[in-house]
Design a protein around this motif. Sequence first.
Motif, mmCIF file in Angstrom:
data_model
loop_
_atom_site.group_PDB
_atom_site.id
_atom_site.type_symbol
_atom_site.label_atom_id
_atom_site.label_comp_id
_atom_site.label_asym_id
_atom_site.label_seq_id
_atom_site.Cartn_x
_atom_site.Cartn_y
_atom_site.Cartn_z
ATOM 1 N N LEU A 109 85.928 35.018 6.280
ATOM 2 C CA LEU A 109 86.650 34.029 5.454
ATOM 3 C C LEU A 109 85.836 33.690 4.213
ATOM 4 O O LEU A 109 86.352 33.649 3.092
ATOM 5 C CB LEU A 109 86.913 32.754 6.266
ATOM 6 N N ASN A 131 74.845 26.905 10.560
ATOM 7 C CA ASN A 131 75.921 27.423 9.697
ATOM 8 C C ASN A 131 75.554 27.416 8.217
ATOM 9 O O ASN A 131 75.748 28.405 7.509
ATOM 10 C CB ASN A 131 77.203 26.597 9.882
ATOM 11 N N ASN A 164 75.893 22.924 12.739
ATOM 12 C CA ASN A 164 76.140 23.580 14.028
ATOM 13 C C ASN A 164 75.467 24.942 14.037
ATOM 14 O O ASN A 164 75.334 25.585 12.992
ATOM 15 C CB ASN A 164 77.648 23.729 14.253
ATOM 16 N N ARG A 218 85.560 20.140 12.534
ATOM 17 C CA ARG A 218 86.470 20.640 13.585
ATOM 18 C C ARG A 218 86.472 19.618 14.729
ATOM 19 O O ARG A 218 85.396 19.133 15.127
ATOM 20 C CB ARG A 218 85.944 21.991 14.058
ATOM 21 N N SER A 277 78.055 36.102 22.632
ATOM 22 C CA SER A 277 77.955 35.124 21.539
ATOM 23 C C SER A 277 78.789 35.583 20.335
ATOM 24 O O SER A 277 79.497 36.584 20.410
ATOM 25 C CB SER A 277 76.487 34.976 21.149
ATOM 26 N N HIS A 322 83.850 19.776 17.874
ATOM 27 C CA HIS A 322 83.041 20.922 17.423
ATOM 28 C C HIS A 322 81.756 21.085 18.262
ATOM 29 O O HIS A 322 80.874 20.226 18.213
ATOM 30 C CB HIS A 322 82.673 20.676 15.950
ATOM 31 N N ASP A 363 90.171 27.181 16.037
ATOM 32 C CA ASP A 363 91.011 26.263 15.240
ATOM 33 C C ASP A 363 92.492 26.401 15.610
ATOM 34 O O ASP A 363 93.220 25.414 15.694
ATOM 35 C CB ASP A 363 90.821 26.522 13.738
ATOM 36 N N HIS A 388 90.879 32.420 18.202
ATOM 37 C CA HIS A 388 90.352 31.511 17.171
ATOM 38 C C HIS A 388 90.447 30.043 17.600
ATOM 39 O O HIS A 388 91.543 29.532 17.847
ATOM 40 C CB HIS A 388 91.098 31.737 15.851
HETATM 41 O O1 DAU Z 1 80.767 32.211 20.582
HETATM 42 C C1 DAU Z 1 81.734 33.193 20.704
HETATM 43 C C2 DAU Z 1 82.973 32.779 19.949
HETATM 44 O O2 DAU Z 1 82.673 32.880 18.555
HETATM 45 C C3 DAU Z 1 84.191 33.627 20.289
HETATM 46 O O3 DAU Z 1 84.524 33.448 21.635
HETATM 47 C C4 DAU Z 1 85.393 33.250 19.408
HETATM 48 O O4 DAU Z 1 86.477 34.101 19.675
HETATM 49 C C5 DAU Z 1 84.979 33.382 17.959
HETATM 50 O O5 DAU Z 1 86.043 32.968 17.118
HETATM 51 C C6 DAU Z 1 83.725 32.547 17.665
HETATM 52 O O6 DAU Z 1 84.009 31.137 17.753
HETATM 53 P P1 DAU Z 1 83.424 30.080 16.675
HETATM 54 O O7 DAU Z 1 84.304 28.907 16.674
HETATM 55 O O8 DAU Z 1 81.977 29.888 16.868
HETATM 56 O O9 DAU Z 1 83.620 30.978 15.333
HETATM 57 P P2 DAU Z 1 84.155 30.600 13.866
HETATM 58 O O10 DAU Z 1 83.912 31.783 13.008
HETATM 59 O O11 DAU Z 1 85.517 30.012 13.890
HETATM 60 O O12 DAU Z 1 83.143 29.446 13.418
HETATM 61 C C7 DAU Z 1 81.730 29.650 13.378
HETATM 62 C C8 DAU Z 1 81.086 28.345 12.966
HETATM 63 O O13 DAU Z 1 81.430 28.056 11.596
HETATM 64 C C9 DAU Z 1 81.559 27.151 13.766
HETATM 65 O O14 DAU Z 1 80.484 26.242 13.944
HETATM 66 C C10 DAU Z 1 82.631 26.508 12.884
HETATM 67 C C11 DAU Z 1 82.134 26.818 11.488
HETATM 68 N N1 DAU Z 1 83.204 27.009 10.460
HETATM 69 C C12 DAU Z 1 84.188 27.899 10.737
HETATM 70 C C13 DAU Z 1 85.202 28.111 9.832
HETATM 71 C C14 DAU Z 1 86.325 29.085 10.138
HETATM 72 C C15 DAU Z 1 83.155 26.335 9.261
HETATM 73 O O15 DAU Z 1 82.224 25.542 8.999
HETATM 74 N N2 DAU Z 1 84.163 26.539 8.357
HETATM 75 C C16 DAU Z 1 85.193 27.397 8.595
HETATM 76 O O16 DAU Z 1 86.094 27.550 7.723
#
Ligand code: DAU
Length: 357
Positions: A207, A263, A226, A295, A192, A298, A93, A91
Amino acid sequence: MKNYKKNILITGGAGFIGSHVVRLFVNKYPDYKIYNLDNLTYAGNLQNLTDIETAPNYTFLKGDIVDAGFLQKIFAEYQFDSVIHLAAESHVDRSISNPLEFVITNVVGTVNLLNAAKNLWLSNKQQSPSENLFYHVSTDEVYGSLDNGGFFTETTSYDPQSPYSASKASSDHFVRAYHNTYKLPIVISNCSNNYGPNQFPEKLIPLFINNIRNNKPLPVYGKGENIRDWLYVVDHARAIDDVYHEGKNGETYNIGGFNEWKNIDLIKVVCKVMDKKLGRKEGESEKLISYVTDRAGHDMRYAIDATKINKELGWKPSLQFEEGITKTIDWYMNNQAWLDNVTSGEYQKYYTKQYTS
Ligand code: DAU
Ligand code: NAD
């Protein structure tokens, strides 16, 4: 005792993607012995595998890839002929708050596994290198951020931007270095964003599903602009099966969903499907959206060009996003006890006790 055609060590098999890979291999290949090595961190959960836990070709091993002595012991005992390595801190974060943990698990853990494989395979006359394979499962994040268009191909230069992606990039380099230096048979795939059942609810989709059902705010980072390329997790597991069996020694394969979403647009789809599921008025869940501080560092956009795996191995995603996201939401809503359990922190104590001897 049955003589299995293959003895495969899968690491991180109690986690999100790993559990789907373990299930696929255990069910599809009864003549392979599948060993699932997992440390059961907060993200690992043996509840993800209750349907196959008693299969005769499946064994769970609780242990830490950071413990080199333990790895040497199990490689000697079980004589694995191949490794599919998924165990990692995953993760972004968390990597921003604790980078060292990511170096230890993702870099040191991977090098320990490489050493254990090298020691067994390259010194053991009974093993034939053509039957051995170290398959490293990696991420598209190693390529950095696509701020100005284009796609990630297998020859895109590495440019990791977060501590997580830097640790994964480093582990990829070590895997290639062992191939180059010691002729260890390897393949790497870079995938991806995955979504689907059993993902720990700290990642965007689970989440937000969890927060919507509990009427809690949906924290959208920055402006929500993003872009990520989403792939249903079972399709990733199918790709891993193809790369494991058909991938060429030393090669890299990019895996993606051909499915880019901003997103905020994706979040609105999740809200809409959840409104229907919960019998809420359309637009009700969207009211929970709350824009929060972005983030740090980001990455703006990820997008995979999956032409190589498609052309060379014939793989392509089987599910359209609309079908995948509906299946995903159905799964979480039908498994609310799983969500409550993994967010309570209690499950880990129970399963650790039950499965270690
Ligand atoms: O691209 C592959 C990757 O995808 C993997 O290697 C990672 O293990 C996996 O966690 C994932 O990374 P991301 O950072 O892209 O995934 P995440 O679900 O944390 O976030 C997806 C998008 O959503 C990212 O642009 C951040 C945003 N986000 C995420 C969270 C947790 C939010 O806006 N709010 C949130 O609370
Ligand atoms: P996850 O966090 O859900 O699962 C990781 C698993 O590894 C857990 O079961 C955990 O207990 C185990 N683990 C962690 N540290 C360990 C250690 N020291 N020893 C033994 N086991 C340990 O992760 P995931 O999302 O399923 O990702 C799996 C792999 O795929 C990772 O290598 C990740 O980088 C990669 N990947 C993930 C995505 C994604 O979208 N989730 C995309 C591309 C690549």
